[in-house]
Write a protein that holds these residues in place. Structure first.
Motif, PDB file in Angstrom:
ATOM      1  N   UNK A   1      -5.737   1.791  86.672  1.00 15.79           N
ATOM      2  CA  UNK A   1      -5.311   0.415  86.905  1.00 15.79           C
ATOM      3  C   UNK A   1      -5.158  -0.383  85.619  1.00 15.79           C
ATOM      4  N   UNK A   2      -5.786   0.085  84.529  1.00 14.97           N
ATOM      5  CA  UNK A   2      -5.715  -0.632  83.254  1.00 14.97           C
ATOM      6  C   UNK A   2      -5.269   0.341  82.167  1.00 14.97           C
ATOM      7  N   UNK A   3      -4.323  -0.132  81.357  1.00 15.17           N
ATOM      8  CA  UNK A   3      -3.823   0.643  80.226  1.00 15.17           C
ATOM      9  C   UNK A   3      -3.963  -0.203  78.969  1.00 15.17           C
ATOM     10  N   UNK A   4      -4.467   0.413  77.911  1.00 14.72           N
ATOM     11  CA  UNK A   4      -4.602  -0.248  76.616  1.00 14.72           C
ATOM     12  C   UNK A   4      -3.733   0.492  75.617  1.00 14.72           C
ATOM     13  N   UNK A   5      -2.917  -0.263  74.879  1.00 13.61           N
ATOM     14  CA  UNK A   5      -2.118   0.301  73.798  1.00 13.61           C
ATOM     15  C   UNK A   5      -2.748  -0.156  72.489  1.00 13.61           C
ATOM     16  N   UNK A   6      -3.019   0.796  71.610  1.00 15.15           N
ATOM     17  CA  UNK A   6      -3.669   0.481  70.339  1.00 15.15           C
ATOM     18  C   UNK A   6      -3.032   1.295  69.226  1.00 15.15           C
TER      19      UNK A   6
ATOM     20  N   UNK B   1     -13.287   1.099  80.271  1.00  9.98           N
ATOM     21  CA  UNK B   1     -12.893   2.515  80.235  1.00  9.98           C
ATOM     22  C   UNK B   1     -11.604   2.711  79.446  1.00  9.98           C
ATOM     23  N   UNK B   2     -10.618   1.846  79.677  1.00  7.85           N
ATOM     24  CA  UNK B   2      -9.335   1.978  78.996  1.00  7.85           C
ATOM     25  C   UNK B   2      -9.480   1.753  77.492  1.00  7.85           C
ATOM     26  N   UNK B   3     -10.286   0.778  77.104  1.00  7.64           N
ATOM     27  CA  UNK B   3     -10.528   0.533  75.680  1.00  7.64           C
ATOM     28  C   UNK B   3     -11.236   1.734  75.055  1.00  7.64           C
ATOM     29  N   UNK B   4     -12.230   2.257  75.754  1.00 11.75           N
ATOM     30  CA  UNK B   4     -12.941   3.439  75.249  1.00 11.75           C
ATOM     31  C   UNK B   4     -12.021   4.638  75.102  1.00 11.75           C
ATOM     32  N   UNK B   5     -11.124   4.833  76.061  1.00 16.82           N
ATOM     33  CA  UNK B   5     -10.183   5.958  75.999  1.00 16.82           C
ATOM     34  C   UNK B   5      -9.215   5.787  74.833  1.00 16.82           C
ATOM     35  N   UNK B   6      -8.739   4.566  74.607  1.00 13.74           N
ATOM     36  CA  UNK B   6      -7.834   4.321  73.477  1.00 13.74           C
ATOM     37  C   UNK B   6      -8.555   4.537  72.149  1.00 13.74           C
TER      38      UNK B   6
END
Length: 99
Positions: free
Chosen positions: A39-44, A74-79
């Protein structure tokens, strides 16, 4: 100068150039981190700069604040994990902190 010193200096210059090239590559790189529920995607960036956070509008139907907070984390950690792995490939062991 002795030949060993010239060789050492040449190797040091080559290593410095490799690190500069790796940093340039990481500055241009974009990694994506997603929450487990997608549900959440982070682009870094490869050096840890967050460019965007995208939230699937369906999360607002549930109005579950805790679930959304968890998904963002979770998305921040994955990025961050992907950025660290990319940096390690380019530069050796390194830890990336998103900011």
């Amino acid at each position: 100068m002795q030949p060993e010193i010239h060789q050492f200096l040449d190797q040091a210059q080559a290593f410095e150039q490799q690190m500069r090239d790796a940093q340039t590559d990481l500055e241009k790189a974009v990694v994506t981190g997603r929450s487990q529920d997608r549900t959440v995607t982070v682009l870094a960036g490869g050096l840890g700069k967050v460019f965007a956070v995208r939230v699937n509008p369906s999360v607002f139907d549930h109005r579950d604040v805790q679930a959304l907070q968890n998904a963002i984390t979770e998305a921040i950690g994955a990025a961050a994990d992907k950025a660290s792995k990319l940096a390690e490939q380019k530069m050796g062991p390194i830890e990336v902190t998103l900011h």
